[in-house]
Design an enzyme around this catalytic site. Structure first.
Site, short mmCIF file in Angstrom:
data_model
loop_
_atom_site.label_atom_id
_atom_site.label_comp_id
_atom_site.label_asym_id
_atom_site.label_seq_id
_atom_site.Cartn_x
_atom_site.Cartn_y
_atom_site.Cartn_z
N ARG A 154 6.75 5.09 4.33
CA ARG A 154 5.50 4.33 4.26
C ARG A 154 4.32 5.20 3.86
O ARG A 154 3.19 4.95 4.29
CB ARG A 154 5.22 3.61 5.58
CG ARG A 154 6.39 2.79 6.10
CD ARG A 154 6.82 1.70 5.16
NE ARG A 154 5.77 0.79 4.84
CZ ARG A 154 5.48 -0.30 5.53
NH1 ARG A 154 6.20 -0.61 6.56
NH2 ARG A 154 4.51 -1.09 5.18
N ARG A 165 -0.76 1.82 3.22
CA ARG A 165 -1.35 2.25 4.48
C ARG A 165 -2.83 2.59 4.32
O ARG A 165 -3.57 1.83 3.77
CB ARG A 165 -0.56 3.43 5.06
CG ARG A 165 0.83 3.03 5.50
CD ARG A 165 0.76 2.33 6.83
NE ARG A 165 1.88 1.43 7.00
CZ ARG A 165 2.60 1.36 8.11
NH1 ARG A 165 2.34 2.12 9.13
NH2 ARG A 165 3.55 0.48 8.21
N ARG A 191 -6.68 -3.14 -2.17
CA ARG A 191 -6.44 -4.24 -1.23
C ARG A 191 -7.67 -5.13 -1.04
O ARG A 191 -7.55 -6.25 -0.55
CB ARG A 191 -5.97 -3.68 0.12
CG ARG A 191 -4.52 -3.22 0.13
CD ARG A 191 -3.52 -4.38 0.20
NE ARG A 191 -3.36 -4.86 1.57
CZ ARG A 191 -3.80 -6.01 2.01
NH1 ARG A 191 -4.44 -6.83 1.21
NH2 ARG A 191 -3.59 -6.36 3.26
N ASP A 224 8.33 -3.98 -1.15
CA ASP A 224 8.53 -4.33 0.27
C ASP A 224 9.94 -4.86 0.43
O ASP A 224 10.51 -5.41 -0.53
CB ASP A 224 7.52 -5.39 0.72
CG ASP A 224 7.59 -5.59 2.23
OD1 ASP A 224 7.04 -4.75 2.96
OD2 ASP A 224 8.26 -6.54 2.70
N TYR A 281 14.46 -11.05 9.81
CA TYR A 281 13.22 -11.73 9.38
C TYR A 281 13.51 -13.16 8.95
O TYR A 281 12.74 -14.08 9.23
CB TYR A 281 12.56 -10.97 8.24
CG TYR A 281 11.85 -9.72 8.69
CD1 TYR A 281 10.64 -9.79 9.40
CD2 TYR A 281 12.36 -8.46 8.43
CE1 TYR A 281 9.99 -8.65 9.83
CE2 TYR A 281 11.72 -7.31 8.86
CZ TYR A 281 10.53 -7.41 9.57
OH TYR A 281 9.89 -6.28 10.00
O1 CP3 Z 1 6.72 3.52 1.82
C1 CP3 Z 1 5.83 2.85 1.31
O2 CP3 Z 1 4.67 2.92 1.69
C2 CP3 Z 1 6.17 1.94 0.15
C3 CP3 Z 1 6.03 0.59 0.42
C4 CP3 Z 1 6.71 -0.17 1.53
C5 CP3 Z 1 6.14 -1.36 2.04
N1 CP3 Z 1 7.05 -1.91 2.90
C6 CP3 Z 1 4.80 -1.90 1.66
C7 CP3 Z 1 4.08 -2.78 2.61
C8 CP3 Z 1 7.95 0.02 2.16
C9 CP3 Z 1 8.95 1.16 2.02
C10 CP3 Z 1 8.15 -1.09 3.01
C11 CP3 Z 1 9.37 -1.28 3.79
C12 CP3 Z 1 9.38 -2.27 4.85
N2 CP3 Z 1 8.72 -3.47 4.92
C13 CP3 Z 1 10.18 -2.17 6.01
C14 CP3 Z 1 11.16 -1.06 6.29
C15 CP3 Z 1 10.47 0.16 6.77
C16 CP3 Z 1 9.95 0.07 8.14
O3 CP3 Z 1 8.73 0.21 8.30
O4 CP3 Z 1 10.75 -0.12 9.07
C17 CP3 Z 1 9.93 -3.30 6.80
C18 CP3 Z 1 10.55 -3.61 8.15
C19 CP3 Z 1 9.01 -4.12 6.11
C20 CP3 Z 1 8.48 -5.43 6.50
C21 CP3 Z 1 7.00 -5.44 6.54
N3 CP3 Z 1 6.18 -5.57 5.46
C22 CP3 Z 1 6.17 -5.33 7.68
C23 CP3 Z 1 6.67 -5.16 9.09
C24 CP3 Z 1 4.84 -5.39 7.24
C25 CP3 Z 1 3.56 -5.41 8.03
C26 CP3 Z 1 3.21 -4.26 8.80
C27 CP3 Z 1 3.39 -2.95 8.15
O5 CP3 Z 1 4.27 -2.22 8.64
O6 CP3 Z 1 2.69 -2.61 7.20
C28 CP3 Z 1 4.87 -5.51 5.84
C29 CP3 Z 1 3.71 -5.56 4.94
C30 CP3 Z 1 3.58 -4.41 4.04
N4 CP3 Z 1 4.57 -3.81 3.36
C31 CP3 Z 1 2.37 -3.77 3.73
C32 CP3 Z 1 2.68 -2.74 2.83
C33 CP3 Z 1 1.75 -1.75 2.20
C34 CP3 Z 1 1.02 -4.24 4.27
C35 CP3 Z 1 0.14 -3.32 4.96
C36 CP3 Z 1 -1.29 -3.76 4.65
O7 CP3 Z 1 -1.68 -4.82 5.13
O8 CP3 Z 1 -1.95 -3.02 3.93
#
Ligand code: CP3
Length: 336
Positions: free
Chosen positions: A24, A28, A37, A73, A147
């Site tokens: 991640r 972020r 964003r 994602d 999910y």
């Molecule tokens: O590594 C990176 O930063 C690249 C991008 C990436 C995102 N999601 C972008 C994102 C990656 C590798 C993921 C993977 C992901 N997404 C996972 C597996 C990794 C982990 O954290 O366990 C999971 C479970 C998700 C599902 C998901 N998507 C969640 C739980 C959320 C919300 C909360 C969070 O952790 O950010 C998202 C939204 C999401 N995915 C955002 C981003 C940049 C939103 C954050 C924001 O609002 O800016």
């Protein structure tokens, strides 16, 4: 010799400098991402190749890491398979009409690469611009299923477990459809230019060892076996996997990613010859510098960090982390 420490470490080759990247790391709290964003939601950013590539590249310069991760994602795959998903700020992925009965599993379409043309374009752009390897990724079938069934993030995964236990036939259909989707999705990323792929089974640690073996492992084994011909390192990551680590790491892959709930030395013993990635508690990024470096020193002393090891967190980077502390940490590990 590989010219990338990250790829060399994945393959178990010796390196002169410990490779570092952070789960991640893109998105972020990084300033360029926060700016984007203001005008785009997360999903549209991931689906706009020029911008997604920009977000993937931001941490390379800013943090000095040794690999880039595709800005995408895990929910992009279910979306490509016909499921409607919203990403709700402060919550995460939400599905208004979840797949919570056996009948609804049939809603999942087969994956076709055209549904993610935008990702292929992002990968192609990144490969022309990046000086470090690009990691593609997918959610693993269990984490995706959780999910799809729950409809939103859960802390107990009760609906998922009950679905699995009450409807074994529908579970098999769901996991088979998702596994086939994951294989196609990752193969598409490899063909477009991803130089390594990571499977995120973020929530699988909620299962007992028996459940993991019966309801998850065969699908993950099939995924990794199918990706072998792709010729790129395959990483398998999960959290809370200490109790299932032998099974979790038995799949045919190059690297196992572990969280901080197990010491890295003990994890390495359980996984054997494969390379290991991890496992700093993300909270340590916010701790006093001395505490952080002592913890890192302790981790590195438990393994041979210059062969078959990739420095990473045990889970995603917290948005609260200070970019400059993270940068300093990368430099600290690079000097080891
Ligand atoms: O590594 C990176 O930063 C690249 C991008 C990436 C995102 N999601 C972008 C994102 C990656 C590798 C993921 C993977 C992901 N997404 C996972 C597996 C990794 C982990 O954290 O366990 C999971 C479970 C998700 C599902 C998901 N998507 C969640 C739980 C959320 C919300 C909360 C969070 O952790 O950010 C998202 C939204 C999401 N995915 C955002 C981003 C940049 C939103 C954050 C924001 O609002 O800016």
């Amino acid at each position: 010799m590989s010219d990338s420490t990250f790829l060399a470490a994945c393959r178990g080759e010796p390196v002169e400098r410990i490779p570092v990247w952070f789960m991640r790391q893109a998105g972020r709290s990084l300033p360029g991402y926060r700016k984007l964003r203001e005008t785009h939601d997360v999903l549209s950013l991931t689906q706009t190749p020029a911008l997604a590539a920009q977000v993937s590249m931001e941490p390379i310069e800013l943090l000095g890491v040794d690999a880039a991760i595709l800005f995408a994602d895990i929910m992009l795959l279910p979306i490509a398979m016909g499921i409607e998903v919203r990403i709700v700020e402060g919550v995460g992925p939400v599905i208004d009409d979840p797949l919570d009965t056996p009948e609804k599993v049939a809603r999942l379409h087969a994956f076709t690469p055209e549904r993610v043309d935008y990702l292929q374009e992002t990968i192609r752009i990144l490969r022309t611009k990046l000086s470090v390897p690009l990691i593609g990724f997918s959610g693993a079938p269990f984490t995706l299923a959780s999910y799809l069934i729950e409809g939103k993030p859960s802390r107990t995964w009760l609906k998922t477990k009950l679905f699995m236990l009450e409807h074994p036939k529908a579970w098999k259909e769901l996991m088979t459809a998702l596994s086939d989707g994951v294989i196609g999705y990752l193969q598409t990323q490899i063909t477009a230019g991803a130089q390594a792929v990571q499977l995120f089974d973020s929530w699988v640690g909620c299962l007992s060892p028996e459940e993991y073996r019966a309801f998850v492992l065969p699908y993950v084994q099939h995924i990794f076996a199918s990706l072998k011909n792709g010729g790129v390192p395959r990483l398998h990551f999960g959290t809370n996997t200490a109790g299932i680590l032998e099974d979790f790491s038995s799949v045919d892959c190059e690297v196992i990613g572990v969280d901080w709930r197990i010491s890295i030395g003990k994890a390495k013993q359980a996984i054997g010859d494969k390379s290991i990635q991890g496992n700093l508690d993300p909270a340590l990024l916010l701790a006093p510098w001395e505490t952080l470096t002592q913890t890192v020193d302790r981790m590195l002393a438990e393994i041979n960090p210059k062969q078959g090891y990739i420095f990473n967190l045990g889970h995603g980077m917290p948005p609260e982390a200070d970019d400059m502390v993270v940068r300093k940490l990368v430099e600290y590990v690079h000097k080891k």
